[in-house]
Design a protein around this motif. Structure first.
Motif, PDB file in Angstrom:
ATOM      1  N   MET A 128       0.843  -1.203   0.000  1.00 54.58           N
ATOM      2  CA  MET A 128       0.000   0.000   0.000  1.00 54.58           C
ATOM      3  C   MET A 128       0.872   1.245   0.000  1.00 54.58           C
ATOM      4  SD  MET A 128      -3.187   0.651  -0.158  1.00 54.58           S
ATOM      5  CE  MET A 128      -4.107   2.159  -0.231  1.00 54.58           C
ATOM      6  N   ARG A 129       1.936   1.190   0.767  1.00 55.94           N
ATOM      7  CA  ARG A 129       2.835   2.343   0.839  1.00 55.94           C
ATOM      8  C   ARG A 129       3.479   2.593  -0.528  1.00 55.94           C
ATOM      9  NH1 ARG A 129       3.873   4.855   5.191  1.00 55.94           N
ATOM     10  NH2 ARG A 129       3.548   3.300   6.792  1.00 55.94           N
TER      11      ARG A 129
ATOM     12  N   GLU B 231       0.839   4.063  -2.875  1.00 52.10           N
ATOM     13  CA  GLU B 231       0.646   5.458  -2.468  1.00 52.10           C
ATOM     14  C   GLU B 231       1.838   6.303  -2.934  1.00 52.10           C
ATOM     15  OE1 GLU B 231      -0.403   7.050   1.981  1.00 52.10           O
ATOM     16  OE2 GLU B 231       1.551   6.171   1.625  1.00 52.10           O
TER      17      GLU B 231
ATOM     18  N   HIS C 184      -0.637   9.818   9.485  1.00 47.13           N
ATOM     19  CA  HIS C 184      -1.663  10.265   8.541  1.00 47.13           C
ATOM     20  C   HIS C 184      -3.028   9.636   8.809  1.00 47.13           C
ATOM     21  CE1 HIS C 184       1.421  11.944   5.465  1.00 47.13           C
ATOM     22  NE2 HIS C 184       1.300  12.673   6.558  1.00 47.13           N
ATOM     23  N   ASN C 185      -3.070   8.566   9.575  1.00 46.51           N
ATOM     24  CA  ASN C 185      -4.372   8.061  10.016  1.00 46.51           C
ATOM     25  C   ASN C 185      -5.039   9.120  10.902  1.00 46.51           C
ATOM     26  OD1 ASN C 185      -6.029   5.828  11.989  1.00 46.51           O
ATOM     27  ND2 ASN C 185      -5.964   5.380   9.797  1.00 46.51           N
TER      28      ASN C 185
ATOM     29  N   ASP D  23      -6.329  11.908   8.666  1.00 45.77           N
ATOM     30  CA  ASP D  23      -7.666  11.587   8.141  1.00 45.77           C
ATOM     31  C   ASP D  23      -8.728  11.946   9.179  1.00 45.77           C
ATOM     32  OD1 ASP D  23      -6.819  10.447   5.736  1.00 45.77           O
ATOM     33  OD2 ASP D  23      -6.693   8.421   6.578  1.00 45.77           O
TER      34      ASP D  23
ATOM     35  N   LYS E 173       3.107  14.083  12.751  1.00 41.72           N
ATOM     36  CA  LYS E 173       3.622  14.331  11.402  1.00 41.72           C
ATOM     37  C   LYS E 173       3.170  15.733  10.973  1.00 41.72           C
ATOM     38  CE  LYS E 173       4.312   9.854   9.223  1.00 41.72           C
ATOM     39  NZ  LYS E 173       3.921   8.945   8.154  1.00 41.72           N
TER      40      LYS E 173
ATOM     41  N   GLY F  66      -3.038   3.637  11.500  1.00 45.78           N
ATOM     42  CA  GLY F  66      -3.465   2.916  10.301  1.00 45.78           C
ATOM     43  C   GLY F  66      -2.388   1.915   9.928  1.00 45.78           C
ATOM     44  N   PHE F  67      -2.019   1.919   8.647  1.00 42.21           N
ATOM     45  CA  PHE F  67      -1.037   0.903   8.231  1.00 42.21           C
ATOM     46  C   PHE F  67       0.397   1.259   8.644  1.00 42.21           C
ATOM     47  CE2 PHE F  67      -1.576   3.091   3.940  1.00 42.21           C
ATOM     48  CZ  PHE F  67      -0.336   3.708   3.930  1.00 42.21           C
ATOM     49  N   GLY F  68       0.563   2.381   9.345  1.00 36.34           N
ATOM     50  CA  GLY F  68       1.902   2.756   9.797  1.00 36.34           C
ATOM     51  C   GLY F  68       2.244   2.195  11.178  1.00 36.34           C
TER      52      GLY F  68
ATOM     53  N   ARG G  73       4.817  -1.312  15.864  1.00 36.08           N
ATOM     54  CA  ARG G  73       5.239  -2.056  17.051  1.00 36.08           C
ATOM     55  C   ARG G  73       4.063  -2.104  18.028  1.00 36.08           C
ATOM     56  NH1 ARG G  73       7.439   2.986  16.600  1.00 36.08           N
ATOM     57  NH2 ARG G  73       6.889   4.433  18.279  1.00 36.08           N
ATOM     58  N   GLU G  74       4.269  -2.836  19.144  1.00 31.53           N
ATOM     59  CA  GLU G  74       3.205  -2.980  20.150  1.00 31.53           C
ATOM     60  C   GLU G  74       2.777  -1.615  20.688  1.00 31.53           C
ATOM     61  OE1 GLU G  74       2.843  -5.858  23.020  1.00 31.53           O
ATOM     62  OE2 GLU G  74       2.716  -7.258  21.338  1.00 31.53           O
TER      63      GLU G  74
ATOM     64  N   ASP H 130      -9.436   3.139   8.156  1.00 34.04           N
ATOM     65  CA  ASP H 130      -8.504   2.216   7.498  1.00 34.04           C
ATOM     66  C   ASP H 130      -8.480   0.840   8.163  1.00 34.04           C
ATOM     67  OD1 ASP H 130      -7.097   1.615   5.306  1.00 34.04           O
ATOM     68  OD2 ASP H 130      -5.197   2.488   5.945  1.00 34.04           O
TER      69      ASP H 130
HETATM   70  N1  LIG Z   1      -3.144   4.477   1.657  1.00 35.10           N
HETATM   71  C1  LIG Z   1      -3.138   5.671   1.222  1.00 35.10           C
HETATM   72  O1  LIG Z   1      -2.806   5.880   0.107  1.00 35.10           O
HETATM   73  C2  LIG Z   1      -3.534   6.747   2.090  1.00 35.10           C
HETATM   74  C3  LIG Z   1      -3.400   6.622   3.460  1.00 35.10           C
HETATM   75  N2  LIG Z   1      -3.808   7.541   4.301  1.00 35.10           N
HETATM   76  C4  LIG Z   1      -3.853   7.298   5.701  1.00 35.10           C
HETATM   77  O2  LIG Z   1      -2.570   7.243   6.210  1.00 35.10           O
HETATM   78  C5  LIG Z   1      -2.414   6.114   7.044  1.00 35.10           C
HETATM   79  C6  LIG Z   1      -1.002   5.725   7.129  1.00 35.10           C
HETATM   80  O3  LIG Z   1      -0.341   6.837   7.605  1.00 35.10           O
HETATM   81  P1  LIG Z   1       1.087   6.772   8.306  1.00 35.10           P
HETATM   82  O4  LIG Z   1       1.406   8.134   8.728  1.00 35.10           O
HETATM   83  O5  LIG Z   1       2.036   6.103   7.420  1.00 35.10           O
HETATM   84  O6  LIG Z   1       0.870   5.823   9.528  1.00 35.10           O
HETATM   85  P2  LIG Z   1      -0.121   5.849  10.796  1.00 35.10           P
HETATM   86  O7  LIG Z   1      -1.031   6.975  10.769  1.00 35.10           O
HETATM   87  O8  LIG Z   1      -0.691   4.492  10.872  1.00 35.10           O
HETATM   88  O9  LIG Z   1       0.805   6.071  12.062  1.00 35.10           O
HETATM   89  C7  LIG Z   1       2.173   6.061  11.993  1.00 35.10           C
HETATM   90  C8  LIG Z   1       2.740   6.931  13.098  1.00 35.10           C
HETATM   91  O10 LIG Z   1       2.611   6.304  14.326  1.00 35.10           O
HETATM   92  C9  LIG Z   1       3.905   6.014  14.878  1.00 35.10           C
HETATM   93  N3  LIG Z   1       3.797   4.690  15.504  1.00 35.10           N
HETATM   94  C10 LIG Z   1       3.814   3.507  14.896  1.00 35.10           C
HETATM   95  N4  LIG Z   1       3.601   2.523  15.787  1.00 35.10           N
HETATM   96  C11 LIG Z   1       3.444   3.116  17.007  1.00 35.10           C
HETATM   97  C12 LIG Z   1       3.188   2.640  18.316  1.00 35.10           C
HETATM   98  N5  LIG Z   1       3.056   1.330  18.577  1.00 35.10           N
HETATM   99  N6  LIG Z   1       3.066   3.518  19.326  1.00 35.10           N
HETATM  100  C13 LIG Z   1       3.195   4.842  19.094  1.00 35.10           C
HETATM  101  N7  LIG Z   1       3.448   5.365  17.854  1.00 35.10           N
HETATM  102  C14 LIG Z   1       3.567   4.512  16.845  1.00 35.10           C
HETATM  103  C15 LIG Z   1       4.853   6.083  13.734  1.00 35.10           C
HETATM  104  O11 LIG Z   1       6.139   6.424  14.160  1.00 35.10           O
HETATM  105  C16 LIG Z   1       4.195   7.152  12.877  1.00 35.10           C
HETATM  106  O12 LIG Z   1       4.522   8.438  13.340  1.00 35.10           O
HETATM  107  C17 LIG Z   1      -3.336   5.112   6.462  1.00 35.10           C
HETATM  108  O13 LIG Z   1      -3.662   4.072   7.332  1.00 35.10           O
HETATM  109  C18 LIG Z   1      -4.510   5.986   6.090  1.00 35.10           C
HETATM  110  O14 LIG Z   1      -5.358   6.179   7.199  1.00 35.10           O
HETATM  111  C19 LIG Z   1      -4.330   8.813   3.824  1.00 35.10           C
HETATM  112  O15 LIG Z   1      -5.702   8.787   3.929  1.00 35.10           O
HETATM  113  C20 LIG Z   1      -3.942   9.103   2.384  1.00 35.10           C
HETATM  114  C21 LIG Z   1      -4.108   7.958   1.488  1.00 35.10           C
END
Ligand SMILES: NC(=O)C1=CN([C@@H]2O[C@H](COP(=O)(O)OP(=O)(O)OC[C@H]3O[C@@H](n4cnc5c(N)ncnc54)[C@H](O)[C@@H]3O)[C@@H](O)[C@H]2O)[C@H](O)CC1
Ligand SMILES: [K+]
Length: 510
Positions: free
Chosen positions: A13-14, A17, A60-61, A64, A89, A125-127, A130-131, A154
């Motif tokens: 997915m990444r 995207e 980015h979750n 959203d 972010k 979301g998909f980012g 870890r636990e 998501d």
């Molecule tokens: N798929 C697409 O094309 C689109 C996706 N969108 C949305 O974006 C998210 C994915 O966004 P991303 O920023 O990559 O990841 P997350 O929001 O899931 O969070 C990552 C963030 O959290 C930190 N992290 C990771 N694990 C932990 C943890 N266990 N504890 C604390 N923090 C944690 C990490 O370091 C990052 O900072 C996708 O799911 C969609 O909702 C958009 O809508 C655009 C299109």
């Protein structure tokens, strides 16, 4: 191929995207587009003016979720935001700042949160990598204990995008808006209790980008009604005869398990197969005749324990005269010679139930290496472990892929989300089913149905795995239909056989 069929991992997915962004789509614009689509769906589902709590994560979750917060705020809902992270972010941070400027109440501490009617989960979301640790873990557990419906963006925060594992803890959503393409984790059994109703939000990912990342052959896909219906032997050719519509041999039953043979026969009957022969121990032949008058029931000599001792086919018949064989339900483990005999035959073969236990005793991989024709194995989890004791199982998709690659068979791994792999590692997942099917005899019906389809289609272009996927879809749709009319407690295996044809009537309506 439609987008509804595609299943991706987080990495895929990444990459998809990434291609969209590299082609010039601004990140912020895509975010707006996606979140607007989610807001539109929410506005259709939540009455106006409600109190809505929005859970915002650092990535980015969370972004959203913030756009959704803004949209719901402007339509007049009473929105508040829970955002407990110190580092966000950049885009998320900007949207958070704007939400604050609009006067939307924002909280960092759980204790400060007002009550609400709905929760929107945009923590991870998909980012998620870890636990989940404190204090977020406790917050998630706390939200799960509230009685408000939760909508996850998501995927429910805390689920591993690929395996569906729970990373520490996870939101228990009532509804999940999966964005763009189905994530593999949403189709794994262990995740189901957290997902609620799942819905795909299509935000126009170009097919070219999907193929550029996944290749021309999509390796993991969902079974859809369209693909399943296309494989059915309907309509029949106007001129045909019974042997042209396939001859299935079922080998099943024992004195102890006569019912399994009847249910397998009734499943095969619903497939429309041209000719049905059923080999059973001599002593249960009259019973089978009374339930399946159209079938040729072959009474075989039996062991002292009442299992088939020897296949005694009618004169001038040998195994190679059948279009397909399905073997196993109700056999008992005493029927080992029979299983060895069918494995040695050059006919497409389905092995189920006791035939799988016998195969495990014989040694799964070396035994299947003797096969000249196609083989289908239909294990549930316990049988799968007996067949493949050394295979890791955390990721069911990988497990079924590896088992098929190792054996050269098509493997159908039963579960709430049944997964099917061909020997090339292409996987189909049955994404709709019902717990009503978790009942003795339901698998026997599937084996008969699949055998009947295989026999009809054996000489055509359709691949074996398409037939297996179609049988799995048909079987679960019958369960869904029966449960809708009779509740989840009302779907005994016999009743299930009565709903198989009704499925075709429902889906073939204009
Ligand atoms: N798929 C697409 O094309 C689109 C996706 N969108 C949305 O974006 C998210 C994915 O966004 P991303 O920023 O990559 O990841 P997350 O929001 O899931 O969070 C990552 C963030 O959290 C930190 N992290 C990771 N694990 C932990 C943890 N266990 N504890 C604390 N923090 C944690 C990490 O370091 C990052 O900072 C996708 O799911 C969609 O909702 C958009 O809508 C655009 C299109
Ligand atoms: K989420």
């Amino acid at each position: 191929m439609t987008k509804e069929q595609v299943i991706v991992t987080a990495a895929q997915m990444r990459d998809i995207e990434g291609r969209i962004f590299a082609a010039g789509m601004p990140v912020a614009a895509l975010m707006e587009k996606v979140a607007r689509l989610i807001s539109d769906r929410l506005q259709a589902m939540i009455p106006q003016g409600q109190r809505v709590g929005i859970l915002v994560g650092p990535g980015h979750n969370g972004c959203d979720a913030l756009v959704v917060a803004r949209e719901l705020h402007f339509r007049g809902d009473q929105v508040w935001i829970y955002q407990p992270f110190t580092k966000l972010k950049e885009l998320t941070s900007q949207h958070f700042q704007y939400a604050q400027s609009l006067g939307i109440p924002c909280y960092q501490k759980l204790e400060e949160l007002p009550s609400c009617d709905f929760l929107i989960d945009g923590l991870f979301g998909f980012g998620l990598e870890r636990e989940i640790t404190e204090p977020i873990a406790s917050a998630i557990n706390h939200f799960n204990e509230w009685n408000q419906p939760i909508f996850s963006i998501d995927l429910p925060s805390g689920l591993h995008t690929d395996t569906g594992e729970i990373l520490g803890t996870a939101i228990r959503a009532n509804h999940t808006f999966c964005l763009g393409l189905w994530k593999q984790g949403l189709l794994q059994d262990q995740a189901l209790a957290h997902i609620g109703k799942a819905e795909l939000i299509d935000f126009d990912i170009p097919l070219a980008d999907i193929h550029a990342v996944l290749g021309d052959v999509i390796k993991v896909k969902r079974i859809t009604a369209k693909t399943a219906l296309a494989t059915l032997p309907l309509p029949r050719p106007p001129v045909t005869h019974k042997y042209k519509e396939g001859h299935l041999l079922l080998i099943c039953g024992s004195r102890r398990y006569a019912g399994g043979a009847i249910l397998t026969g009734l499943g095969a009957r619903a497939s429309g197969v041209g000719m049905l022969s059923i080999a059973v121990p001599e002593s249960i032949k009259p019973l089978l005749v009374s339930h399946l008058p159209e079938a040729l029931i072959i009474g075989c000599p039996e062991t002292e324990t009442g299992a088939i001792a020897q296949l005694q086919l009618p004169d001038n018949t040998d195994l190679s005269s059948f279009s397909a064989i399905a073997c196993g339900p109700g056999l008992t483990k005493d029927a080992m010679p029979i299983v060895q005999q069918v494995i040695a035959s050059p006919v497409p073969l389905i092995l189920d139930a006791d035939a799988l236990n016998i195969l495990a005793q014989l040694g799964t991989i070396p035994t299947l290496q003797q096969r000249q024709a196609a083989t289908v194995l239909t294990p549930h989890t316990g049988e799968f472990h007996r067949l493949f004791p050394d295979l890791p199982y955390t990721n069911r998709v990988n497990a079924v892929q590896t088992s098929a690659e190792q054996t050269g068979a098509v493997i159908l791994l039963k579960g709430a989300r049944t997964a099917i792999s061909n020997p090339q590692g292409v996987v189909w997942i049955n994404s709709e089913s019902t717990p009503a099917l978790a009942r003795g005899g339901s698998g026997d019906v599937l084996t008969g149905l699949m055998g009947g389809l295989l026999a009809q289609i054996a000489n055509q272009q359709t691949t074996i795995e398409d037939v297996v996927a179609t049988a799995a879809w048909w079987h679960s749709q019958a369960g869904i239909l029966a449960a809708a009319e009779r509740t989840e407690l009302g779907v005994d295996a016999f009743t299930l056989t009565q709903y198989l044809i009704k499925v075709l009537l429902v889906w073939n309506q204009p």
